[in-house]
Design a protein around this motif. Structure first.
Motif, PDB file in Angstrom:
ATOM      1  N   CYS A  74      -0.010   9.471  -3.841  1.00  0.00           N
ATOM      2  CA  CYS A  74      -0.233   8.152  -3.236  1.00  0.00           C
ATOM      3  C   CYS A  74      -1.705   8.054  -2.830  1.00  0.00           C
ATOM      4  N   VAL A  93       8.103   7.956  -3.664  1.00  0.00           N
ATOM      5  CA  VAL A  93       8.243   9.332  -3.166  1.00  0.00           C
ATOM      6  C   VAL A  93       9.723   9.661  -2.956  1.00  0.00           C
ATOM      7  N   CYS A 124      -3.568   6.908   5.352  1.00  0.00           N
ATOM      8  CA  CYS A 124      -2.261   7.275   5.907  1.00  0.00           C
ATOM      9  C   CYS A 124      -2.249   8.741   6.333  1.00  0.00           C
ATOM     10  N   LEU A 172       0.814  -1.224   0.000  1.00  0.00           N
ATOM     11  CA  LEU A 172       0.000   0.000   0.000  1.00  0.00           C
ATOM     12  C   LEU A 172       0.844   1.270   0.000  1.00  0.00           C
ATOM     13  N   CYS A 173       2.002   1.194   0.637  1.00  0.00           N
ATOM     14  CA  CYS A 173       2.812   2.400   0.813  1.00  0.00           C
ATOM     15  C   CYS A 173       3.732   2.611  -0.382  1.00  0.00           C
ATOM     16  N   ARG A 174       3.683   3.834  -0.945  1.00  0.00           N
ATOM     17  CA  ARG A 174       4.486   4.140  -2.136  1.00  0.00           C
ATOM     18  C   ARG A 174       5.681   5.034  -1.800  1.00  0.00           C
ATOM     19  N   ALA A 175       6.138   4.912  -0.523  1.00  0.00           N
ATOM     20  CA  ALA A 175       7.224   5.793  -0.068  1.00  0.00           C
ATOM     21  C   ALA A 175       8.479   5.644  -0.920  1.00  0.00           C
ATOM     22  N   PRO A 214       3.951  13.179  -2.783  1.00  0.00           N
ATOM     23  CA  PRO A 214       3.227  12.451  -1.724  1.00  0.00           C
ATOM     24  C   PRO A 214       1.730  12.336  -1.946  1.00  0.00           C
ATOM     25  N   GLY A 229       3.676   4.576   6.316  1.00  0.00           N
ATOM     26  CA  GLY A 229       5.092   4.585   5.952  1.00  0.00           C
ATOM     27  C   GLY A 229       5.855   5.613   6.754  1.00  0.00           C
ATOM     28  N   MET A 272       5.594   9.539   6.357  1.00  0.00           N
ATOM     29  CA  MET A 272       4.505  10.280   6.990  1.00  0.00           C
ATOM     30  C   MET A 272       4.799  10.535   8.469  1.00  0.00           C
ATOM     31  N   ALA A 298      -3.190   6.490  -0.587  1.00  0.00           N
ATOM     32  CA  ALA A 298      -3.475   6.455   0.850  1.00  0.00           C
ATOM     33  C   ALA A 298      -3.244   7.795   1.529  1.00  0.00           C
TER      34      ALA A 298
HETATM   35  S1  SF4 Z   1       1.235   8.890   2.019  1.00  0.00           S
HETATM   36 FE1  SF4 Z   1       1.648   7.231   3.525  1.00  0.00          FE
HETATM   37  S2  SF4 Z   1       1.247   5.330   2.390  1.00  0.00           S
HETATM   38 FE2  SF4 Z   1       1.529   6.969   0.868  1.00  0.00          FE
HETATM   39  S3  SF4 Z   1       3.717   6.964   0.368  1.00  0.00           S
HETATM   40 FE3  SF4 Z   1       3.458   8.463   2.029  1.00  0.00          FE
HETATM   41  S4  SF4 Z   1       3.863   7.260   3.897  1.00  0.00           S
HETATM   42 FE4  SF4 Z   1       3.476   5.734   2.261  1.00  0.00          FE
END
Ligand code: SF4
Length: 371
Positions: A328, A318, A335, A312-315, A325, A342, A345, A330
């Protein structure tokens, strides 16, 4: 305030912006390497003041964000042991591991403490000889000298109950990995000034020469960043690639020799996994053979832990500047800083946290491909 107000002067900022405006003839993508620079850019709205087409790509320079998941899980396992006092900087407590975080370990009875210096952890070990005191040593080249000093002091004091879980990362190999990526869009770098105060600037010369990319060593205040952008844009428009030091009030070419010496004594370079990115060769520090007895991973037998990131996390995207950010799915929903998926955040230097705190929730960002 000396060294603060003069670097936030709106009249000087306008002059720099006007010069950038008059210089730019086409779009450019510039990566600010450090998370502290990212926060300054978003907090002061610098990205929105630049001419259209000049884009910041946020880099991987947040130590909390890039600490690999398996290291967090190793920390969680050590911190849960009854004989251990686990010491960390505050940001690390909410970074999610594969199942929980250090706050939850503390809630279940683990002795997890926030310290403000690695030397605090050494003093704690000295005062509590019946406990095992472990310090979570994360960060870039900037935090390596005090962490190394803590190990030297622990040896000098003859402490057998002090150890470190080391997860240090290095900036130049990360820049090289980004430039080697087939999806790289970076055309110029603002290098992290505080890393250069320790290591100097010479490490960047091979990067400039091999990749033909401008690198400007830059500070963290608004005028520092605008001056860095001005210098990068001038080079790009002139078809040049040089290393420039725009942070001369803190950075010299040779850096801090004493700090480099203690780093070289205590640490050795190793391959390191970066959270969301993967293994980057020769991109980290671990304790050198001479100080291996202080290695908490070995002492507590947690070295072998390996885990998978949440899909789920696309860190990782990023951190490599591939998405912003809020792109993403979430972001701001599943998130948030209270319910982070992640590390980006959680950290005070994380790009996702910067966008969340400074309300960049819905601003569309046009991503164009550039030659
Ligand atoms: S918003 Fe949250 S889930 Fe999405 S990349 Fe950033 S830390 Fe990960």
């Amino acid at each position: 305030m000396k060294y603060l107000d003069e670097f936030r002067d709106p009249v000087l900022a306008r002059h720099l912006l006007d010069e950038i405006d008059q210089t730019v003839t086409r779009p450019w993508a510039i990566m600010e390497v450090c998370g502290g620079q990212t926060h300054s850019i978003i907090r002061h709205g610098i990205d929105q003041l630049l001419p259209e087409g000049v884009e910041f790509i946020h880099g991987p320079g947040c130590p909390v964000c890039v600490t690999p998941l398996e290291m967090i899980d190793q920390a969680l396992e050590i911190a849960a042991r009854p004989e251990v006092v686990f010491c960390s900087f505050g940001d690390m407590l909410r970074v999610p591991g594969s199942r929980h975080d250090l706050f939850q370990v503390r809630a279940r009875g683990g002795d997890v403490r926030v310290v403000y210096s690695p030397l605090d952890a050494v003093r704690l070990a000295e005062a509590n000889p019946e406990r095992e005191v472990v310090f979570f040593a994360v960060g870039f080249e900037t935090t390596a000298p005090p962490n190394a000093m803590a190990v030297v002091l622990a040896r000098r004091l003859g402490l057998r109950n002090f150890s470190m879980l080391v997860s240090h990362v290095l900036v130049p190999p990360a820049m090289t990995a980004i430039l080697d990526s087939p999806t790289c869009r970076v055309q110029g770098f603002l290098a992290a000034g505080h890393v250069c105060t320790v290591m100097g600037t010479s490490e960047y010369v091979p990067i400039v020469e091999r990749y033909d990319v401008p690198v400007v060593v830059t500070g963290f205040e608004p005028l520092d960043i605008l001056d860095g952008v001005r210098r990068v844009v001038h080079q790009l428009e002139d078809g040049e690639a040089r290393l420039e030091n725009a942070y001369a009030r803190a950075v010299t070419a040779e850096g801090n020799r004493a700090a480099q010496a203690v780093i070289a004594d205590v640490f050795e370079v190793c391959d390191r996994s970066w959270r969301g990115i993967g293994v980057i060769p020769q991109s980290g520090f671990r304790l050198s053979e001479r100080y291996r007895e202080f290695d908490a991973g070995i002492r507590f037998g947690v070295d072998g832990i390996s885990v998978e990131e949440s899909p789920l996390c696309r860190a990782g995207e990023v951190l490599q500047g591939l998405i912003k950010p809020h792109q993403c799915e979430a972001f701001g929903t599943a998130c948030t800083p209270r319910t982070p998926l992640g590390a980006t955040m959680v950290s005070s230097e994380g790009a996702c946290a910067a966008y969340y705190h400074f309300r960049r929730l819905t601003i569309p960002v046009e991503v164009t491909s550039r030659g």
